[in-house]
Design a protein around this motif. Structure first.
Motif, short mmCIF file in Angstrom:
data_model
loop_
_atom_site.label_atom_id
_atom_site.label_comp_id
_atom_site.label_asym_id
_atom_site.label_seq_id
_atom_site.Cartn_x
_atom_site.Cartn_y
_atom_site.Cartn_z
N MET A 169 10.09 10.76 6.54
CA MET A 169 11.30 11.58 6.57
C MET A 169 12.51 10.72 6.96
SD MET A 169 9.99 15.21 8.12
CE MET A 169 11.65 15.81 8.26
N LEU A 170 12.29 9.73 7.81
CA LEU A 170 13.37 8.83 8.22
C LEU A 170 13.67 7.78 7.15
CD1 LEU A 170 12.36 8.28 11.94
CD2 LEU A 170 14.22 9.72 11.06
N ASN A 171 12.64 7.37 6.41
CA ASN A 171 12.82 6.39 5.34
C ASN A 171 11.84 6.71 4.20
OD1 ASN A 171 13.17 4.29 3.61
ND2 ASN A 171 12.53 2.69 5.03
N PRO A 172 12.25 7.52 3.23
CA PRO A 172 11.37 7.90 2.13
C PRO A 172 10.82 6.71 1.34
CG PRO A 172 13.30 9.31 2.18
CD PRO A 172 13.54 8.20 3.17
N LYS A 173 11.55 5.62 1.26
CA LYS A 173 11.10 4.44 0.51
C LYS A 173 9.82 3.85 1.10
CE LYS A 173 12.81 -0.02 -1.09
NZ LYS A 173 13.92 -0.97 -1.04
N LEU A 174 9.60 4.04 2.37
CA LEU A 174 8.43 3.50 3.06
C LEU A 174 7.13 4.07 2.51
CD1 LEU A 174 7.37 1.76 5.42
CD2 LEU A 174 7.80 3.72 6.91
N ARG A 175 7.16 5.31 2.02
CA ARG A 175 5.95 5.97 1.50
C ARG A 175 5.25 5.11 0.45
NH1 ARG A 175 4.29 11.19 1.32
NH2 ARG A 175 6.30 11.92 2.09
N GLY A 176 6.00 4.56 -0.49
CA GLY A 176 5.41 3.77 -1.57
C GLY A 176 4.76 2.48 -1.11
N TYR A 177 5.15 1.99 0.06
CA TYR A 177 4.54 0.78 0.59
C TYR A 177 3.25 1.08 1.36
CZ TYR A 177 8.70 -1.85 -0.61
OH TYR A 177 9.71 -2.45 -1.29
N VAL A 178 3.10 2.33 1.83
CA VAL A 178 1.97 2.69 2.67
C VAL A 178 0.92 3.49 1.91
CG1 VAL A 178 1.29 3.94 4.77
CG2 VAL A 178 3.41 2.62 4.73
N LEU A 179 1.36 4.43 1.06
CA LEU A 179 0.45 5.32 0.35
C LEU A 179 0.47 5.05 -1.15
CD1 LEU A 179 1.27 8.73 2.09
CD2 LEU A 179 -0.49 7.07 2.72
N ASP A 180 -0.66 5.29 -1.80
CA ASP A 180 -0.71 5.16 -3.26
C ASP A 180 -0.28 6.49 -3.90
OD1 ASP A 180 -2.92 6.90 -3.18
OD2 ASP A 180 -4.37 5.29 -3.48
N ASP A 181 -0.38 6.58 -5.23
CA ASP A 181 0.07 7.77 -5.94
C ASP A 181 -0.75 9.02 -5.63
OD1 ASP A 181 2.05 6.27 -7.13
OD2 ASP A 181 0.89 5.91 -8.96
N GLN A 182 -1.97 8.84 -5.10
CA GLN A 182 -2.81 9.97 -4.74
C GLN A 182 -2.63 10.36 -3.27
OE1 GLN A 182 -4.24 7.24 -6.57
NE2 GLN A 182 -3.66 8.46 -8.34
N GLY A 183 -1.78 9.66 -2.56
CA GLY A 183 -1.54 9.97 -1.15
C GLY A 183 -2.52 9.31 -0.20
N ASP A 184 -3.34 8.38 -0.72
CA ASP A 184 -4.28 7.64 0.12
C ASP A 184 -3.62 6.36 0.60
OD1 ASP A 184 -6.40 9.48 -0.30
OD2 ASP A 184 -6.83 8.54 -2.24
N LEU A 185 -4.16 5.81 1.68
CA LEU A 185 -3.65 4.53 2.16
C LEU A 185 -3.88 3.46 1.10
CD1 LEU A 185 -5.03 4.62 5.79
CD2 LEU A 185 -2.65 4.89 5.10
N ARG A 186 -2.88 2.63 0.87
CA ARG A 186 -3.04 1.52 -0.07
C ARG A 186 -4.10 0.57 0.46
NH1 ARG A 186 0.15 1.16 -4.20
NH2 ARG A 186 2.07 2.38 -4.28
N PRO A 187 -4.81 -0.12 -0.45
CA PRO A 187 -5.86 -1.05 -0.01
C PRO A 187 -5.35 -2.19 0.87
CG PRO A 187 -6.02 -0.66 -2.38
CD PRO A 187 -4.75 0.00 -1.90
#
Length: 86
Positions: A35-53
């Motif tokens: 919520m504070l930085n929406p861009k961060l989501r793409g670095y942490v989660l994949d397209d399915q909402g799981d943690l990136r490897p």
């Protein structure tokens, strides 16, 4: 209140807030950061909402692969981006 920490590797790409938040799970704590930085989501989660490897999350010193992992009232959550190479 759980405290969320991001390691410096992610700061090379985007702002990484350090925050205390009302959260009952890792996912809820991450959503507060997103919520504070929406861009961060793409670095942490994949397209399915799981943690990136390449992302490791530790809750109170123990690694978890489950974004639904519960948090205690004083949990420390550390999010790190794994580095590779030689």
């Amino acid at each position: 209140m759980p405290h969320l920490h991001f390691t410096p590797q992610l700061r090379r790409f985007t702002e990484t807030p350090q925050l205390h938040c009302e959260a009952g799970s890792v996912r809820e704590a991450l959503e507060a950061a997103f919520m504070l930085n929406p861009k961060l989501r793409g670095y942490v989660l994949d397209d399915q909402g799981d943690l990136r490897p390449n992302v490791a999350v530790f809750v109170d010193g123990r690694r978890t692969l489950d974004p639904a992992a519960p948090l205690g009232a004083d949990s420390q959550v550390h999010v790190l981006q794994a580095l590779s190479g030689g």
